[in-house]
Each structure stands twice: as structure tokens, then as C-alpha cells.
Design an enzyme around this catalytic site. Structure first.
Site, PDB file in Angstrom:
ATOM      1  N   TYR A  46       0.829  -1.203   0.000  1.00 50.65           N
ATOM      2  CA  TYR A  46       0.000   0.000   0.000  1.00 50.65           C
ATOM      3  C   TYR A  46       0.867   1.257   0.000  1.00 50.65           C
ATOM      4  O   TYR A  46       2.005   1.236   0.469  1.00 50.65           O
ATOM      5  CB  TYR A  46      -0.965   0.005   1.192  1.00 50.65           C
ATOM      6  CG  TYR A  46      -0.316  -0.059   2.550  1.00 50.65           C
ATOM      7  CD1 TYR A  46       0.157   1.094   3.191  1.00 50.65           C
ATOM      8  CD2 TYR A  46      -0.191  -1.267   3.214  1.00 50.65           C
ATOM      9  CE1 TYR A  46       0.747   1.028   4.443  1.00 50.65           C
ATOM     10  CE2 TYR A  46       0.407  -1.349   4.465  1.00 50.65           C
ATOM     11  CZ  TYR A  46       0.871  -0.203   5.070  1.00 50.65           C
ATOM     12  OH  TYR A  46       1.464  -0.274   6.309  1.00 50.65           O
ATOM     13  N   HIS A  58       3.369  -6.859   4.331  1.00 53.07           N
ATOM     14  CA  HIS A  58       3.965  -7.291   5.597  1.00 53.07           C
ATOM     15  C   HIS A  58       2.885  -7.672   6.587  1.00 53.07           C
ATOM     16  O   HIS A  58       1.735  -7.241   6.478  1.00 53.07           O
ATOM     17  CB  HIS A  58       4.844  -6.183   6.184  1.00 53.07           C
ATOM     18  CG  HIS A  58       4.093  -4.910   6.478  1.00 53.07           C
ATOM     19  ND1 HIS A  58       3.870  -3.953   5.523  1.00 53.07           N
ATOM     20  CD2 HIS A  58       3.492  -4.458   7.598  1.00 53.07           C
ATOM     21  CE1 HIS A  58       3.178  -2.952   6.047  1.00 53.07           C
ATOM     22  NE2 HIS A  58       2.933  -3.240   7.310  1.00 53.07           N
ATOM     23  N   HIS A  95       2.364  -7.615  10.776  1.00 53.76           N
ATOM     24  CA  HIS A  95       2.904  -7.142  12.059  1.00 53.76           C
ATOM     25  C   HIS A  95       2.829  -8.272  13.088  1.00 53.76           C
ATOM     26  O   HIS A  95       1.788  -8.927  13.216  1.00 53.76           O
ATOM     27  CB  HIS A  95       2.076  -5.971  12.590  1.00 53.76           C
ATOM     28  CG  HIS A  95       2.135  -4.739  11.745  1.00 53.76           C
ATOM     29  ND1 HIS A  95       3.058  -3.744  11.939  1.00 53.76           N
ATOM     30  CD2 HIS A  95       1.378  -4.333  10.695  1.00 53.76           C
ATOM     31  CE1 HIS A  95       2.869  -2.765  11.061  1.00 53.76           C
ATOM     32  NE2 HIS A  95       1.848  -3.097  10.287  1.00 53.76           N
TER      33      HIS A  95
END
Lengths: 216, 242
Positions: B144, B157, B159
Site C-alpha cells: 500500500y 507485511h 505485524h
């Protein structure tokens, strides 16, 4: 040797030659539906403090809430403060974590059923303020002043910052071995003061009156 | 007083707090030096065995939290949580959050014009087993754009947040995907000095992949390890007596 060899594969997480501590990365700005659960900032009761359920729709709240606590004994206190950046601006996307002993100065050992664990988590509001309800920790051992360990996470923080909160009215502050390691002119940044009914502890990430952060 | 075993210091792979390429670190990182303190009980204890009491039970499948399947490619992420000596860290919680397949977070402050998915929140939680193993099911998140600099895009990714056994072992990180060209130009990933950035890149694994169901990726998390071999508590007690 003239035969062709493949280029070495790119190193990755599974490469034994690269084994070591996983590097820290920021929580970013969008952690609110993933980390701070309802009640995370209330270590003694069942208030919803700590979460920011205003930042996502109710059907996307997945985080649960702690079991109801009973029989927590000690001096009930509120800790609150504002998180500020180097420009003196409030930090609306920080996450504060605390870890503390109980009123008798003992840390949770995994089997204590008194209901007090001593770990809390609070997101800052849009105004940069955070707030916890907890009990005042006791002295862990003679010669140490009662304190609460604090971790600061947030957007713009590549890794957690670690500090401590001490209480202004405790005589052992004068002999605490950790406070003694802090330059005298900066010790004040680690001392919470009673303002109204709450203990006020601001966290200044940078600049004038920058909070002392520890290498632990 | 019992002897306290501390945790090893940061290794060379930890990023500095001030990483100017990631612009938000400039006003938010301390300018004064950290004060080194010895680790005591405060730093070497933590809320172990309390995860379910604090947060609730595990949520290891992020694709079954709503009425229907989320959009996107289902994946399995598996691995171990270890200490620096390679020993498993059992019974520790890993919290998970991520964007959806289009790279959009469910968060109201994410205003990027990519579709939200009513069937995907992107929040989960797993507990490691006795061997430190974990596994969760999710969808592969999208990349993004963000406002850090002109034409800035975050690589895809996930988290990951771990507390480990003690206050000192707290870690929040991000897991990336192999062969994502955006990693090379991402200021957050590149806050980690080379070659250690590559510790954050997961590996595709055909053994973890389930036929006709989901691709599998491996990602181990390594926490700070004890600084010394713990003393033998069975036989050394006399030494502790006054």
C-alpha cells in the site's frame, strides 16, 4: 573450474548464517485493532480503558477482554499523562505498556490467582493522553524505590523505548540504585507527581525535558 | 537474594531509533543517550502464563472470523519462537495484525482508496507450543502507498508482537515476503542494517504448503536470550544461604 554455478540464493529468515535477534520494526499507525484490548489499561477492575474502539467498526473488534478480577488489594491509583514529540506536539498514535509488582512488592509468577497480573496496555487518545487504573506497587526489596516499568511504542518508533515511573512522595527515591545512574538534572523526568486525584507522568520523546530512556 | 540472570544486549541487527529515511522517526526518537541500567527483577520478569487471562484465547485463523471467506490468497505462516541460543520459547503469545489483500487496513484512519473487506479484520493471536512452534492462517496482505516520501509504497507485511518471558524481551516486528521488490526501497525495512534486514524476509516452504488449500511460509522469531547459563537450582542452593 569453468562450470556455471547458480547465484547464491538471497538470504532470508531461515538462513543459519543469519541467525540472531529478530530486528525490531515499528507498530505503525494502525495497531489499534490488533494490540490494545478493552480493559488493557484497567489492571484492577473491568472498565474498557486502553482500547480505541472508535477507530474501527464494532464487528471488527476481535481482541477480547481480560477476565473479571477479584480480590485485588492495595492502594488504587490512576496514572495519566501526555505523550509529546520533539516539536511539543501530542502523539495520538502511541501505545504505552506497563509492568509492575503488586502492593506487596512481588511480581506475578504465573500462578497467582489474586487477579492482579501487573501488565497493562493503553493507547493514547487523539489528544496524546494515556491513562491507567492500577494499584500502587510495593517495594521489591530494601534499598529500591517502588516503580513501574514503562514501554513506549508507536508510529515513528522503530523500537520500543523503555523507562520507569517513580512516585514523588517515596523516601527511597533518594537511594534507589537505578535513579542514581540518571544524571541528577534529568531524574525529575522519571518522577510522577500527584495532580488532583491522579499521578501525572508525561512522556517526552525528544527535546526540552526529554524523558530518560533506558538501555536495559 | 537469588541471582538474577539478565538478557543479552541488542545485537548488530537492531535498527537505530533515529532512521531519517523513515521520516516520523525524526521528531519521535530521543536525542539524549540512553541510560544503561543493570537488569533486575523488573526487567527479568513478565506476565508469563497469563495470556488468556489478559487477552482471551488464541485466534489462529484470520480467515474464519466473519460470515464468509475473505478475498485474497489464503496462506499459512508457521515457525518457531527461539532465544538467541536457539532454544524454544514455549507458551508465549504472538499477536498479529495486517492489511487485507488489497493493502487496506480496517482502521478508520487508513483512507487509501482500496476496497475494505467485510470478511477480513486482520487481527489474530497464537500461543507457542512446548517446542516454541506456532502456526496461523491468513490471507496474503497487499502492498500500500504511504506518505513518507513521493511515491512511497510499503512492501506487503504482517505485524507481529511478542512479549516473551520478560519485560526485557519485548519485541514488535514485521514479517515480509520473499521476492518482494519493494523491500529494497522501504525505509522501515531498511532501518535494519545489512545483512540483518533479510532476517525479516520469510521463506516459501512446500512442506508447510497444503495441497489444494494454501501456500506456506516459514518465519522464526528470535528473542534476546539469557546472558549466562542459569545456575543449577537443584544442587546449588547451599551457596545462596547466608
Amino acid at each position: 573450474m569453468t562450470e556455471q554455478v547458480n547465484p547464491a540464493p538471497r538470504q532470508d529468515n531461515q538462513d543459519p548464517g543469519l541467525f540472531g535477534q529478530t530486528p525490531s520494526q515499528t507498530v505503525g499507525p494502525y495497531f489499534h485493532y490488533g494490540l490494545p484490548w478493552k480493559g488493557g489499561a484497567d489492571l484492577v477492575g473491568d472498565m474498557d480503558m486502553g482500547a480505541r474502539a472508535d477507530l474501527f467498526a464494532p464487528d471488527h473488534y476481535m481482541l477480547g477482554r481480560p477476565l473479571v478480577r477479584t480480590g485485588v488489594t492495595g492502594d488504587l491509583i490512576t496514572i495519566e499523562g501526555i505523550v509529546l514529540d520533539g516539536a511539543g506536539q501530542p502523539v495520538p498514535d502511541a501505545l504505552i505498556e506497563i509492568w509492575q509488582a503488586n502492593a506487596q512488592g512481588r511480581y506475578f509468577d504465573g500462578v497467582d490467582n489474586s487477579g492482579f497480573i501487573g501488565f497493562g496496555r493503553a493507547s493514547t487518545g487523539d489528544d496524546g493522553w494515556y491513562r491507567f487504573r492500577t494499584i500502587r506497587p510495593g517495594q521489591i526489596e530494601a534499598g529500591q524505590a517502588p516503580h513501574i516499568a514503562i514501554g513506549v511504542l508507536g508510529r515513528g518508533l522503530i523500537k520500543r523505548l523503555s523507562t520507569r515511573l517513580y512516585f514523588a512522595d517515596h523516601a527511597a527515591n533518594a537511594v534507589d540504585p537505578v535513579l542514581a545512574l540518571v544524571p541528577a538534572e534529568r531524574r525529575d523526568t522519571l518522577i510522577a507527581r500527584k495532580v488532583g486525584a491522579a499521578w501525572r507522568f508525561d512522556i517526552v520523546l525528544q527535546g526540552e525535558r526529554e524523558t530518560v530512556f533506558f538501555d536495559i | 537474594m537469588s541471582q538474577i540472570i539478565g538478557y543479552r544486549p541488542e545485537d548488530a541487527g537492531q535498527p537505530p531509533s533515529l532512521s531519517p529515511g523513515y521520516v516520523s522517526t525524526v521528531p519521535r526518537s530521543p536525542r539524549l543517550p540512553l541510560v544503561k541500567i543493570p537488569q533486575g527483577l523488573t526487567e527479568t520478569t513478565g506476565p508469563a502464563n497469563a495470556w488468556s487471562r489478559l487477552m482471551g484465547p488464541s485466534m489462529a485463523d484470520l480467515t474464519t472470523q466473519h460470515a464468509a471467506m475473505p478475498q485474497g490468497q489464503r496462506i499459512i505462516v508457521a515457525g518457531r519462537v527461539l532465544d538467541e541460543q536457539g532454544r524454544p520459547v514455549p507458551n508465549t503469545v504472538m499477536e498479529i495484525w495486517q492489511a487485507n489483500a488489497a493493502g487496506r487496513y480496517i482502521h478508520k484512519k487508513d483512507q487509501w482508496d482500496a476496497p475494505l473487506d467485510p470478511n477480513f479484520t486482520g487481527a489474530g493471536r497464537v500461543i507457542t507450543d512446548a517446542d516454541g512452534r506456532y502456526q496461523f492462517v491468513t490471507i496474503r496482505p497487499g502492498a500500500y502507498p504511504w506518505g513518507n516520501h513521493h511515491n512511497a509504497w510499503r512492501p506487503a507485511h504482517i505485524h507481529l508482537s511478542l512479549l516473551g518471558p520478560a519485560f526485557a524481551t519485548r519485541l514488535v516486528t514485521q514479517m515480509y515476503f520473499p521476492d518482494d521488490p519493494l523491500i529494497e526501497i522501504d525505509p522501515i525495512a531498511n532501518a535494519v542494517p545489512p545483512p540483518y534486514r533479510q532476517r525479516l524476509v520469510s521463506r516459501f516452504d512446500i512442506e508447510t504448503t497444503r495441497p489444494n488449500w494454501a501456500l506456506g511460509y516459514l518465519f522464526d522469531v528470535v528473542l534476546r536470550g539469557p546472558d549466562a547459563t542459569p545456575p543449577d537450582t537443584e544442587h546449588g542452593e547451599d551457596d545462596d544461604h547466608d
